[in-house]
Write a protein that holds these residues in place. Structure first.
Motif, PDB file in Angstrom:
ATOM      1  N   LYS B  23       0.809  -1.223   0.000  1.00 42.02           N
ATOM      2  CA  LYS B  23       0.000   0.000   0.000  1.00 42.02           C
ATOM      3  C   LYS B  23       0.849   1.283   0.000  1.00 42.02           C
ATOM      4  CE  LYS B  23      -3.471   2.185   3.040  1.00 42.02           C
ATOM      5  NZ  LYS B  23      -4.406   2.753   2.077  1.00 42.02           N
ATOM      6  N   GLU B  24       1.779   1.343   0.916  1.00 42.67           N
ATOM      7  CA  GLU B  24       2.562   2.565   1.083  1.00 42.67           C
ATOM      8  C   GLU B  24       3.384   2.860  -0.178  1.00 42.67           C
ATOM      9  OE1 GLU B  24       5.859   4.189   4.256  1.00 42.67           O
ATOM     10  OE2 GLU B  24       4.788   2.317   4.683  1.00 42.67           O
ATOM     11  N   ARG B  25       4.030   1.828  -0.695  1.00 40.19           N
ATOM     12  CA  ARG B  25       4.880   2.002  -1.875  1.00 40.19           C
ATOM     13  C   ARG B  25       4.045   2.397  -3.104  1.00 40.19           C
ATOM     14  NH1 ARG B  25       7.016  -0.892  -5.866  1.00 40.19           N
ATOM     15  NH2 ARG B  25       5.764  -2.694  -5.347  1.00 40.19           N
ATOM     16  N   LEU B  26       2.908   1.740  -3.269  1.00 36.89           N
ATOM     17  CA  LEU B  26       2.049   2.055  -4.418  1.00 36.89           C
ATOM     18  C   LEU B  26       1.540   3.490  -4.329  1.00 36.89           C
ATOM     19  CD1 LEU B  26       0.045  -1.306  -4.666  1.00 36.89           C
ATOM     20  CD2 LEU B  26       1.825  -0.497  -6.237  1.00 36.89           C
ATOM     21  N   GLU B  27       1.150   3.891  -3.140  1.00 39.08           N
ATOM     22  CA  GLU B  27       0.628   5.257  -2.966  1.00 39.08           C
ATOM     23  C   GLU B  27       1.710   6.286  -3.269  1.00 39.08           C
ATOM     24  OE1 GLU B  27      -1.037   5.182   0.981  1.00 39.08           O
ATOM     25  OE2 GLU B  27      -2.961   4.385   0.241  1.00 39.08           O
ATOM     26  N   LYS B  28       2.932   5.986  -2.858  1.00 37.31           N
ATOM     27  CA  LYS B  28       4.051   6.903  -3.130  1.00 37.31           C
ATOM     28  C   LYS B  28       4.270   7.020  -4.647  1.00 37.31           C
ATOM     29  CE  LYS B  28       8.916   7.588  -2.494  1.00 37.31           C
ATOM     30  NZ  LYS B  28      10.100   6.798  -2.756  1.00 37.31           N
ATOM     31  N   GLN B  29       4.215   5.876  -5.339  1.00 38.22           N
ATOM     32  CA  GLN B  29       4.469   5.875  -6.787  1.00 38.22           C
ATOM     33  C   GLN B  29       3.451   6.714  -7.546  1.00 38.22           C
ATOM     34  OE1 GLN B  29       6.920   4.428  -8.683  1.00 38.22           O
ATOM     35  NE2 GLN B  29       8.015   3.642  -6.921  1.00 38.22           N
ATOM     36  N   ILE B  30       2.170   6.593  -7.186  1.00 40.89           N
ATOM     37  CA  ILE B  30       1.165   7.265  -8.010  1.00 40.89           C
ATOM     38  C   ILE B  30       0.605   8.523  -7.358  1.00 40.89           C
ATOM     39  CG2 ILE B  30       0.555   5.135  -9.218  1.00 40.89           C
ATOM     40  CD1 ILE B  30      -2.104   5.176  -7.614  1.00 40.89           C
ATOM     41  N   GLY B  31       1.044   8.802  -6.122  1.00 43.90           N
ATOM     42  CA  GLY B  31       0.605  10.033  -5.468  1.00 43.90           C
ATOM     43  C   GLY B  31      -0.890  10.067  -5.179  1.00 43.90           C
ATOM     44  N   GLU B  33      -4.133   7.799  -2.721  1.00 44.29           N
ATOM     45  CA  GLU B  33      -4.445   6.707  -1.796  1.00 44.29           C
ATOM     46  C   GLU B  33      -4.913   5.468  -2.567  1.00 44.29           C
ATOM     47  OE1 GLU B  33      -5.709   7.694   2.661  1.00 44.29           O
ATOM     48  OE2 GLU B  33      -7.254   8.169   1.181  1.00 44.29           O
ATOM     49  N   VAL B  34      -4.529   4.298  -2.102  1.00 39.78           N
ATOM     50  CA  VAL B  34      -4.960   3.035  -2.716  1.00 39.78           C
ATOM     51  C   VAL B  34      -5.656   2.214  -1.631  1.00 39.78           C
ATOM     52  CG1 VAL B  34      -4.185   0.926  -3.862  1.00 39.78           C
ATOM     53  CG2 VAL B  34      -3.030   3.088  -4.355  1.00 39.78           C
ATOM     54  N   ILE B  35      -6.986   2.227  -1.660  1.00 38.88           N
ATOM     55  CA  ILE B  35      -7.774   1.637  -0.574  1.00 38.88           C
ATOM     56  C   ILE B  35      -8.662   0.509  -1.105  1.00 38.88           C
ATOM     57  CG2 ILE B  35      -9.644   2.083   1.079  1.00 38.88           C
ATOM     58  CD1 ILE B  35      -8.504   5.026   1.121  1.00 38.88           C
ATOM     59  N   VAL B  36      -8.523  -0.680  -0.523  1.00 37.23           N
ATOM     60  CA  VAL B  36      -9.484  -1.748  -0.823  1.00 37.23           C
ATOM     61  C   VAL B  36     -10.659  -1.545   0.129  1.00 37.23           C
ATOM     62  CG1 VAL B  36      -9.896  -4.229  -0.963  1.00 37.23           C
ATOM     63  CG2 VAL B  36      -7.620  -3.331  -1.456  1.00 37.23           C
ATOM     64  N   LYS B  37     -11.811  -1.140  -0.410  1.00 32.63           N
ATOM     65  CA  LYS B  37     -12.964  -0.873   0.458  1.00 32.63           C
ATOM     66  C   LYS B  37     -13.799  -2.143   0.688  1.00 32.63           C
ATOM     67  CE  LYS B  37     -16.863   2.268   1.231  1.00 32.63           C
ATOM     68  NZ  LYS B  37     -17.558   3.488   0.821  1.00 32.63           N
ATOM     69  N   TYR B  38     -13.985  -2.935  -0.375  1.00 31.88           N
ATOM     70  CA  TYR B  38     -14.802  -4.138  -0.258  1.00 31.88           C
ATOM     71  C   TYR B  38     -14.063  -5.396  -0.690  1.00 31.88           C
ATOM     72  CZ  TYR B  38     -18.913  -1.047  -0.201  1.00 31.88           C
ATOM     73  OH  TYR B  38     -19.824  -0.077   0.100  1.00 31.88           O
ATOM     74  N   GLY B  39     -14.366  -6.482  -0.021  1.00 33.07           N
ATOM     75  CA  GLY B  39     -14.074  -7.818  -0.524  1.00 33.07           C
ATOM     76  C   GLY B  39     -15.394  -8.551  -0.603  1.00 33.07           C
ATOM     77  N   CYS B  40     -15.724  -9.090  -1.764  1.00 26.97           N
ATOM     78  CA  CYS B  40     -17.038  -9.719  -1.958  1.00 26.97           C
ATOM     79  C   CYS B  40     -16.856 -11.173  -2.373  1.00 26.97           C
ATOM     80  CB  CYS B  40     -17.802  -8.944  -3.033  1.00 26.97           C
ATOM     81  SG  CYS B  40     -19.346  -9.720  -3.545  1.00 26.97           S
ATOM     82  N   SER B  41     -17.512 -12.067  -1.662  1.00 27.01           N
ATOM     83  CA  SER B  41     -17.391 -13.492  -1.969  1.00 27.01           C
ATOM     84  C   SER B  41     -18.550 -14.219  -1.326  1.00 27.01           C
ATOM     85  CB  SER B  41     -16.062 -14.005  -1.401  1.00 27.01           C
ATOM     86  OG  SER B  41     -16.040 -15.405  -1.428  1.00 27.01           O
ATOM     87  N   LEU B  42     -19.013 -15.276  -1.950  1.00 24.25           N
ATOM     88  CA  LEU B  42     -20.078 -16.074  -1.334  1.00 24.25           C
ATOM     89  C   LEU B  42     -19.521 -16.884  -0.173  1.00 24.25           C
ATOM     90  CD1 LEU B  42     -22.165 -17.226  -4.435  1.00 24.25           C
ATOM     91  CD2 LEU B  42     -22.582 -15.319  -2.864  1.00 24.25           C
TER      92      LEU B  42
END
Lengths: 384, 384
Positions: B23-31, B33-42
């Motif tokens: 998360k931290e590295r990706l956010e730094k690269q693209i400037g 926030e990169v947030i997974v809000k949902y995980g959906c699965s039966l």
């Protein structure tokens, strides 16, 4: 998008040709006009009539309409001035200049950052093979652990010739020279300096660090002999000039050296003037990019994709830290040919004529060299 | 960037893990926030507590905060509904669903275009190997002429095993199955359908055309025998399951078939579950992408790079034309093993036991088959 191409040699003229031939298709893809406004060169060249010819690069850099300056004159003097001046005016820069990026990457990247301009240099590594941008953008999920590659076509051509035609280095060099594969300054290729430029560039981006190019140890192929090639073959290996970069426990290992590679390895099957880059990373494991490392349209293809890429956002930044600690990678298996038996741990040993040939277990180079103090020997790394 | 991941199986859960770890590295690269809000699965799964778990994909699609919907449930029914609904709400979609893109690419791409949403599917071809995006963006200067690849890891694993352990198809299949390399629906892999999905996707993008998947002829590896492998080896070839697409004089040739490849060819040295794609184009000549074709983090790596890419502009559009004319590629050299000598032009011939073995010159398949009318024979294409 209005483009100025500075340097109209093999690659520069090739880029102008591609931009002219593919204009309509490129414009459709990105939804924007793609216009070459200037061609700049000290030598007079015939350009399509809609392109302004100039001998003064200031005409290009001072034109406010120009979005992208393409530097293809090479070298580290005027090219550097052109690139820095263009970036300072907020123009994006595309270059194939590996020596310049390797030596002065930090200054150039920092200047680009300060002026919110982009700098792309896909053609600097591996000719037209997409590797600089993919290593950042397509592998963005990954932490890169190691890069290995055959990054110099001339030396790979010579090594291939030595093997297929059973020649010694000097004989193969003469043939390669006759075929136009050897540059005026042969040392750049033969002594591994060109490959070192390229691995420096890949390492900077992979590890997000700036390195001092002068600390990179490069060994070329002058000491590869027909005899060693034969012994390597007998052991199931080929000798390739491998550029390598990896994280060490402390600092980074970066070097260029002739290396034995098992013949079943994909990298060992990269012959002639082809290049290859293998990247090892934490999620994707290993991925390989392969293609022609040089040639007018091959290299110009990468220049043109860079030009087009300036129209979109980057997915990566060049704001790296400077890293002091870079070393040659000396903990390795080694191939040793010497005059007397050695007292070392080895994987394979045989003797033939007056030679004793080893593939050692992994060992530190200085430890191995202690054993060889009074010997006449030849020694290469072994991959794996 | 707020992300909803629908489908939390092997790849989906892997993608959530990477997005969390990096998360931290990706956010730094693209400037951003990169947030997974949902995980959906039966199936109930344990997610990091900041991620909302839901069994209803509408929760994800109806949330206005969500920018990117990641579809990783597979199949061509609910997955299609999810993707189309998400695109219609202007959300970008990332998927690894090769069957769906191969069958319904046109509808999906057109929906994306209409709603100004992006659709990325790097993980659909070659697992984590970057090839879908590089073939468009990094090769943008080029007109692509031909694509050839080993696109199915399971069949390549079986073929490798047959060769190294001298096994017949059924024996190797049993071992591969025991090692977990064979899916519940084995036919998708063994009959070349999975490889056909993938070459269809690459061909659409390369030629900027939509094709009807049902017109693609796929031949799997069930008729590759130990005996043919031995003969191929004797002739200096390996047998690989090759997916191929090329421009023909009229229309396009796309097919999947077992093919002999010279052992010195890089592609012939792609073994085990590895994948490879070779692209031939007008400027760059040939370029090869190689890596692991499957695996949790391998595939999730491509999913994550796609997710991050949604934040920037595309360099290519999916507004292709529909092309009626697609054919199998039947003009080729062929390997033929038969009971009697044939009256054909050939490159190589030998006989052993009761077999007559040919590498033919290039010939149309139906012309060759006329010769074989009353024969018992086995026949594969030969690359080159």
């Amino acid at each position: 998008m209005k483009i100025g191409v500075i340097g109209l040699g093999t690659v520069g003229f090739g880029a102008v040709e591609i931009l002219t031939q593919q204009k309509e298709r490129l414009e459709k893809q990105i939804g924007e006009e793609v216009i070459v406004k200037y061609g700049c060169s000290l030598d007079e060249v015939t350009l399509p009539e809609e392109i302004i010819y100039t001998q003064d690069f200031h005409d290009v850099i001072n034109d406010e309409e120009i979005d992208v300056v393409v530097e293809l004159i090479g070298g580290t003097t005027i090219a550097k001035t052109i690139i820095l001046e263009a970036l300072k005016k907020g123009k994006h820069v595309v270059t194939a200049n590996k020596a310049l990026i390797a030596h002065d990457g930090q200054e150039i990247f920092e200047t680009a950052s300060q002026h919110n301009a982009k700098i792309y240099y896909e053609a600097a590594v591996g000719g037209g093979i997409p590797v600089v941008v993919p290593a950042k953008e397509d592998l963005i999920a990954n932490e890169i652990e190691k890069i290995e590659g055959i990054l110099n076509g001339t030396t790979n051509f010579i090594l291939t010739l030595m093997e297929t035609d059973n020649l010694d280095f000097d004989e193969a060099l003469t043939i390669a020279d006759g075929l136009g594969f050897v540059e005026a300054d042969a040392s750049l290729d033969l002594d591994g300096i060109d490959a070192a430029h390229k691995i420096q560039i890949l390492a900077m981006n992979a590890f997000e660090m700036f390195f001092d190019f002068n600390k990179i140890q490069a060994t070329g192929i002058r000491n590869v002999t027909k005899k060693d090639m034969d012994y390597a073959k007998k052991l199931g290996y080929r000798i390739k000039l491998i550029a390598q970069a990896k994280k060490l426990d402390k600092g980074y290992g970066i070097d260029v050296s002739p290396t034995l590679i098992g013949i079943k390895d994909i990298v060992a099957n990269v012959n002639q003037a082809y290049n290859v880059v293998e990247i090892t990373c934490n999620y994707l494991e290993n991925v390989i990019f392969y293609g022609k490392g040089a040639g007018r349209y091959v290299t110009a293809s990468a220049v043109v994709s860079d030009i087009i890429k300036t129209h979109k956002q980057d997915m990566w930044k060049h704001d790296y830290q400077y890293e002091e600690c870079i070393y040659p990678i000396t903990y390795s298996k080694y191939y040793v040919r010497c005059d007397h038996p050695l007292d070392i741990d080895y994987e394979t040993y045989f003797s033939q004529d007056k030679d004793h040939i080893y593939i050692t277990n992994k060992i530190e180079l200085d430890e191995l060299q202690k054993q060889l103090q009074n010997e006449t020997y030849n020694l290469f790394k072994v991959r794996g």
